[in-house]
Design an enzyme around this catalytic site. Sequence first.
Site, PDB file in Angstrom:
ATOM      1  N   GLU A  84       0.826  -1.208   0.000  1.00 46.22           N
ATOM      2  CA  GLU A  84       0.000   0.000   0.000  1.00 46.22           C
ATOM      3  C   GLU A  84       0.865   1.264   0.000  1.00 46.22           C
ATOM      4  O   GLU A  84       0.441   2.323  -0.446  1.00 46.22           O
ATOM      5  CB  GLU A  84      -0.900  -0.035   1.243  1.00 46.22           C
ATOM      6  N   HIS A 111       6.993 -26.869  -1.284  1.00 44.74           N
ATOM      7  CA  HIS A 111       6.379 -27.987  -1.997  1.00 44.74           C
ATOM      8  C   HIS A 111       5.302 -27.511  -2.957  1.00 44.74           C
ATOM      9  O   HIS A 111       4.568 -28.323  -3.529  1.00 44.74           O
ATOM     10  CB  HIS A 111       5.829 -28.992  -0.980  1.00 44.74           C
ATOM     11  N   LYS A 123     -13.153   1.722  -2.316  1.00 47.66           N
ATOM     12  CA  LYS A 123     -14.187   1.924  -1.303  1.00 47.66           C
ATOM     13  C   LYS A 123     -15.343   2.747  -1.879  1.00 47.66           C
ATOM     14  O   LYS A 123     -16.511   2.410  -1.704  1.00 47.66           O
ATOM     15  CB  LYS A 123     -13.611   2.645  -0.070  1.00 47.66           C
TER      16      LYS A 123
HETATM   17  O1  PA5 Z   1      -3.690   1.422   5.917  1.00 52.50           O
HETATM   18  C1  PA5 Z   1      -4.763   1.906   5.636  1.00 52.50           C
HETATM   19  O2  PA5 Z   1      -4.974   3.125   5.671  1.00 52.50           O
HETATM   20  C2  PA5 Z   1      -5.953   1.038   5.284  1.00 52.50           C
HETATM   21  O3  PA5 Z   1      -5.604  -0.297   5.146  1.00 52.50           O
HETATM   22  C3  PA5 Z   1      -6.999   1.149   6.367  1.00 52.50           C
HETATM   23  O4  PA5 Z   1      -6.416   0.794   7.591  1.00 52.50           O
HETATM   24  C4  PA5 Z   1      -8.199   0.276   6.089  1.00 52.50           C
HETATM   25  O5  PA5 Z   1      -8.736   0.578   4.831  1.00 52.50           O
HETATM   26  C5  PA5 Z   1      -9.262   0.464   7.163  1.00 52.50           C
HETATM   27  O6  PA5 Z   1      -9.611   1.817   7.266  1.00 52.50           O
HETATM   28  P1  PA5 Z   1     -10.309   2.389   8.546  1.00 52.50           P
HETATM   29  O7  PA5 Z   1      -9.389   2.219   9.704  1.00 52.50           O
HETATM   30  O8  PA5 Z   1     -10.589   3.815   8.243  1.00 52.50           O
HETATM   31  O9  PA5 Z   1     -11.568   1.575   8.750  1.00 52.50           O
END
Ligand code: PA5
Length: 419
Positions: A276, A297, A406
Site C-alpha cells: 500500500e 512444496h 471503497k
Molecule cells: O492502511 C490503511 O490506511 C488502510 O488499510 C486502512 O487501515 C483500512 O482501509 C481500514 O480503514 P479504517 O481504519 O478507516 O476503517
Amino acid sequence: MRKTGHEAERGIELEFLGCPEAQDGCAERLEAVYEGLISGREGFTGWAALPERADGPSVARVLEAAARIRSQSEALVVIGIGGSYLGARAALELLGRRGRGPELLFAGQNISGTYHADLLDAVSGKELSVCVVSKSGTTTEPSIAFAVFRDLLHERYGREGAAGRIYAITDPSSGTLRAEADAEGYTSFEIPPDIGGRYSVLTPVGLLPMAVAGIDIAEALAGARLAASPALRSLAGRMAGVRKALMDSGKSVEVFEQYEPSMFFFTEWMKQLFGESEGKEGKGLFPAGLSFSTDLHSMGQFLQEGSQIFFETLLDVKRPPRDLAVPAGAGPLLAGKSMNEVNRAALEGVVAAHRAAGVPIIRVGVPDVSPHSFGQMVFFFQLVCAFTGRLMGVDPFNQPGVERYKSEMKRLLGAAASG
Ligand code: PA5
C-alpha cells in the site's frame, strides 16, 4: 557476502546475499529523510516519533482498559480491516495469548456471511466484549461487523450494559464511530490524525488487543525504541537502498518468507505495509508472502527455476521459542536431531540452492519470538518502507487506490438500493 549487525545483543541483523549496492550517498540522504520524518512538519509521519511519544499515561490507560476487558469477558471480538486489523492479528498469531484471558476473535476483515455467522456461533454463551477499530469510522466491512455485534451486545446486556463492553479506537474528532462512541459513552481511544492505518500498530490499534492477550506492550515499545536507534536506523537505510537498487535492476516482486508458521500474519502485515505504501504511480515492488518449508512444496519450483522477476527477503528467527526431538522412527538421517535443527537445515539448504540459481536474498536475522522483537520488527520495517518510498519518489503514507475501491463499492451499493 557482506554482513552488518547491531552491537546490542537483541538487535535485528541483515545480510545481503547477491544483492546490488545501494546508490552512493544513500545513507546520508536517508538520515536527512529520517530528520524530516521526526520533525513533525511532514504529513502522516506521526508514527516515526511513536517509540518516544508512547508515554506512561497513554500506556497505562490501555492497560487499564485491557484489565477491564479481561475481567468482564470470555471472548473479545476485535473488528477492523487492513491497517486496523493486521498488526494486532500479527502480534496475536506470533506471540499467542499469555495467561488466562479472553479468547480473541477477529471480525470485519471480510464480508463473508458464513465467516460472521460462524463467529456468532463461536461466541454463543460466552461473556463478550467488542473492540471496534476504524480510523475513518466509515469502512464498509467493519461497519457491517460492528452492526452485527452491537446488536448482539444490546440483546444480551441492554444498551447501557453494551456500552460498558464496547471499546472504540478511531479518529479523535471525525467520523460516525467517533460520534457514536462519544454519544453512547464507549471507552474510546484515539488514532492520531497524523498516523495512517498501516503505521498504527504501536498505537492503541495494536496495543489494546495485545494487552488484552497478556502481551507485554512496554516490551514491544522498547523493541521499537531499539529499532529507532541510530545503528538500526542505518541498517533500515541500507535495506531500503538495496531494495531500491534491486528494483532498478529490474526486480518487480519481493518474496517475504519465513520458517515459523506463527510469522504468517506478520508477513501479511508486511504485504500491506509495503504494497500500500509503494504501489502507486506505476511503481513499487509486488509483495508476496511464502511460508516454508510448506510452500517449498508448491512454489519452490518457481523460485528455483522460474522467471527471475523476484528477490527474497528472508525472516530468519534465530531462537524459536520451542523445540522437539525427532524420534528414531523418522529414520537414521533425522533421528537424534531436533525439529529446529532440521528446519534450519531446510533454511540453509534453500539459501544455498537459491543463491546458486542467482536469486538475490536479503536475510533479516530476528533475535527471537518476543514482544521486544515484534516491536522492533514493526518499527524497523516501517522505517525501511518509508525510506524506500522516499527513494522511489512516491508518497509512502497515502493510499488513493484503496479509497477508490471503497467509493466504487459504495456507489454500486447505492445504485442497487435506489434501482
Ligand atoms: O492502511 C490503511 O490506511 C488502510 O488499510 C486502512 O487501515 C483500512 O482501509 C481500514 O480503514 P479504517 O481504519 O478507516 O476503517
